[in-house]
Design a protein around this motif. Structure first.
Motif, short mmCIF file in Angstrom:
data_model
loop_
_atom_site.label_atom_id
_atom_site.label_comp_id
_atom_site.label_asym_id
_atom_site.label_seq_id
_atom_site.Cartn_x
_atom_site.Cartn_y
_atom_site.Cartn_z
N VAL A 183 0.84 -1.20 0.00
CA VAL A 183 0.00 0.00 0.00
C VAL A 183 0.88 1.25 0.00
N TRP A 184 1.95 1.22 0.76
CA TRP A 184 2.90 2.35 0.77
C TRP A 184 3.49 2.55 -0.61
N PHE A 185 3.78 1.45 -1.29
CA PHE A 185 4.35 1.53 -2.64
C PHE A 185 3.40 2.29 -3.56
N ASP A 186 2.12 1.95 -3.51
CA ASP A 186 1.13 2.62 -4.37
C ASP A 186 0.94 4.07 -3.98
N ARG A 187 1.06 4.37 -2.70
CA ARG A 187 0.78 5.73 -2.23
C ARG A 187 1.98 6.65 -2.40
N TYR A 188 3.17 6.17 -2.06
CA TYR A 188 4.36 7.04 -2.05
C TYR A 188 5.33 6.77 -3.20
N GLY A 189 5.16 5.67 -3.89
CA GLY A 189 6.02 5.37 -5.02
C GLY A 189 7.22 4.51 -4.66
N ALA A 190 7.81 3.90 -5.69
CA ALA A 190 8.94 2.99 -5.48
C ALA A 190 10.15 3.71 -4.90
N ARG A 191 10.34 4.96 -5.28
CA ARG A 191 11.56 5.68 -4.92
C ARG A 191 11.73 5.81 -3.41
N TYR A 192 10.71 6.35 -2.75
CA TYR A 192 10.81 6.54 -1.31
C TYR A 192 10.72 5.23 -0.55
N VAL A 193 9.86 4.32 -1.00
CA VAL A 193 9.70 3.05 -0.31
C VAL A 193 10.99 2.24 -0.36
N ALA A 194 11.62 2.15 -1.53
CA ALA A 194 12.88 1.40 -1.66
C ALA A 194 14.00 2.08 -0.88
N PHE A 195 14.02 3.43 -0.91
CA PHE A 195 15.05 4.17 -0.18
C PHE A 195 14.98 3.87 1.32
N PHE A 196 13.80 4.01 1.90
CA PHE A 196 13.67 3.78 3.34
C PHE A 196 13.87 2.32 3.70
N ALA A 197 13.48 1.40 2.80
CA ALA A 197 13.72 -0.02 3.05
C ALA A 197 15.22 -0.30 3.13
N ALA A 198 16.00 0.29 2.22
CA ALA A 198 17.45 0.09 2.23
C ALA A 198 18.08 0.68 3.49
N VAL A 199 17.60 1.86 3.91
CA VAL A 199 18.13 2.49 5.13
C VAL A 199 17.78 1.65 6.36
N VAL A 200 16.53 1.18 6.44
CA VAL A 200 16.12 0.36 7.58
C VAL A 200 16.90 -0.95 7.61
N LEU A 201 17.12 -1.56 6.45
CA LEU A 201 17.90 -2.80 6.40
C LEU A 201 19.33 -2.55 6.87
N ALA A 202 19.93 -1.43 6.46
CA ALA A 202 21.28 -1.09 6.92
C ALA A 202 21.30 -0.91 8.43
N PHE A 203 20.30 -0.20 8.97
CA PHE A 203 20.20 0.00 10.42
C PHE A 203 20.06 -1.33 11.15
N ALA A 204 19.25 -2.25 10.59
CA ALA A 204 19.06 -3.56 11.21
C ALA A 204 20.36 -4.35 11.23
N LEU A 205 21.16 -4.23 10.16
CA LEU A 205 22.44 -4.95 10.12
C LEU A 205 23.40 -4.43 11.18
N VAL A 206 23.39 -3.12 11.40
CA VAL A 206 24.23 -2.56 12.46
C VAL A 206 23.78 -3.10 13.82
N LEU A 207 22.47 -3.13 14.05
CA LEU A 207 21.96 -3.68 15.31
C LEU A 207 22.33 -5.16 15.46
N CYS A 208 22.27 -5.90 14.36
CA CYS A 208 22.68 -7.31 14.40
C CYS A 208 24.15 -7.45 14.81
N SER A 209 24.98 -6.54 14.32
CA SER A 209 26.40 -6.61 14.67
C SER A 209 26.64 -6.30 16.15
N TRP A 210 25.68 -5.63 16.78
CA TRP A 210 25.77 -5.32 18.22
C TRP A 210 24.91 -6.26 19.07
#
Length: 434
Positions: free
Chosen positions: A80-107
């Motif tokens: 639903v977010w994809f349809d509302r906000y578009g691929a650009r913002y959804v993919a951008f925030f997904a990549a940032v959140v995934l990066a943040f999760a990896l940092v948390l995993c390392s800790w």
């Protein structure tokens, strides 16, 4: 600066080539960057991380399963977010959140120790709960949102040539995913698992910047049409066919939605369960570990070959033929499972897995925009993605349950044949709803 170009210096209308090919390259990179959130990317970290946290293999696997199941329950919302906000913002925030999760995993070890001190407890449930939450974020942002948004944006920029461009993307992704355990394992062995996750996080932040710059939601926003026809040019006879734009609820009322989604979910179930228990499955039939692992190369060769050929042909052929060929692959794999002790069984299993994997790469990308249009593509693919993620989460414990109680994996073969028979009969009327 207009909203469609905010934070980006790239203007697709000024591109010397059709900008969809730039989307193809960056979208494929986006899918490839989801590897840290995929099973193939997480599996390399299993042994060192579980040992560092003091978890058994079953506890670590169960944390992964629970996190994955929870992510499957909310991935539909990301559509639903994809349809509302578009691929650009959804993919951008997904990549940032995934990066943040990896940092948390390392800790994770440090966070687990802090939680144990605060709670004055040394229970295994503390690292188990922590990893469940982290796996939920990894699977949701990586396997779910980043993959879905990156694949969908490619499909939105093409219509008549969807199959051809998906062939290019699928082959690149197949080789990229199959080689990823090698270089991820090299990072783990060279720098340690904590630093390896941090390196991956840095790489994802770089990819997120590229996504923000190069991802563009729809060609129409930039005076273009799918496949590169400029608006107002008369289209030279290549105008995009008018089609009904289905909402998710409307799509759910068509038989094709359920048949294709269930077939794709079964593929995720079967492939994940086999991959997770492949050594045990082959050992139960008297094969050494080397033979078990060796099946993945020929499976990949078959899958990539089928994906390359039939992606190209999908621009000209009905996808219902592909659905039945994929069902045939499921039947072959299930029969191979039942007769794995015979050489013919191994060939059937390898061939069936390759056929299913090849057609999965076609149908999962091409079917949804062709059947239901582009306006609600995020909601529709988000729903189908939830089925696939749920199937991949349930597979390892179901495979393990059958082996523990019946001392054989043969019942998985019978289960597969039953599901394939149902889908073959129920798909007679699973026609393109357009």
């Amino acid at each position: 600066m207009s909203a469609k170009s905010r934070f980006s210096l790239i203007d697709p209308a000024k591109s010397p080539v059709f900008y969809g090919y730039v989307i193809l390259a960056v979208g494929t990179l986006g899918i490839y960057s989801s590897i840290p959130g995929q099973t193939i990317g997480v599996s390399v970290f299993t042994d060192p991380v579980k040992d560092a946290l003091g978890l058994s293999r079953n506890q670590f696997s169960n944390a992964y399963m629970v996190g994955t199941i929870c992510s499957s329950l909310v991935i539909g919302r990301a559509g639903v977010w994809f349809d509302r906000y578009g691929a650009r913002y959804v993919a951008f925030f997904a990549a940032v959140v995934l990066a943040f999760a990896l940092v948390l995993c390392s800790w994770s070890v440090q966070m687990s120790e802090i939680a144990k001190r605060i709670l004055d407890s040394n229970s295994w449930t503390i690292p188990f709960t922590l990893m469940t939450v982290l796996f939920f974020i990894l699977r949701f942002s990586g396997q779910g949102v980043l993959t879905m948004a990156s694949r969908n944006v490619i499909m939105i920029w093409f219509d008549k040539n969807r199959g051809k461009v998906n062939a290019i993307s699928s082959v690149a992704i197949s080789f990229g995913f199959s080689s990823s355990p090698l270089w991820i394992n090299a990072l783990v062995e060279g720098y340690g698992w904590q630093s390896a996750w941090q390196f991956l996080a840095v790489g994802l932040l770089m990819v997120s910047f590229l996504i923000l710059q190069f991802f563009k939601n729809r060609p129409e926003e930039h005076g273009l049409l799918p496949d590169g026809t400029p608006e107002g040019s008369g289209n030279n006879g290549r105008s995009v066919s008018l089609a009904k734009q289905f909402t998710l609820k409307e799509a759910e009322h068509t038989r094709a939605f359920w048949m294709y989604a269930l077939m794709l979910a079964f593929n995720s179930f079967f492939i994940t369960g086999l991959t997770f228990h492949v050594v045990s499955i082959f050992a139960s039939e008297g094969f050494p570990k080397s033979d078990a692992i060796a099946i993945f190369l020929p499976v990949s060769v078959v899958a990539v070959s089928i994906s390359l050929i039939f992606n190209y042909l999908s621009d000209y052929l009905q996808l219902k033929l592909y659905l039945y060929l994929m069902i045939l692959g499921g039947i072959m794999a299930s029969i191979g499972f039942l007769f794995l002790s015979l050489s013919a069984g191994v060939f059937l299993l390898v061939g069936g897995l390759g056929i299913m994997g090849g057609f999965f790469a076609v149908l999962n990308a091409v079917a949804w925009p062709r059947f239901y249009g582009r306006d609600h593509l995020g909601a529709i693919t988000g729903k189908t993605m939830s089925f696939m993620v749920l199937g991949s989460a349930l597979a390892p414990p179901i495979f393990s349950f059958f082996f523990s109680f019946f001392e054989s994996y043969h019942l998985i073969g019978y289960l597969g044949l039953a599901v394939m028979l149902f889908l073959a009969l129920a798909s007679f009327k699973a026609d393109n709803p357009q």
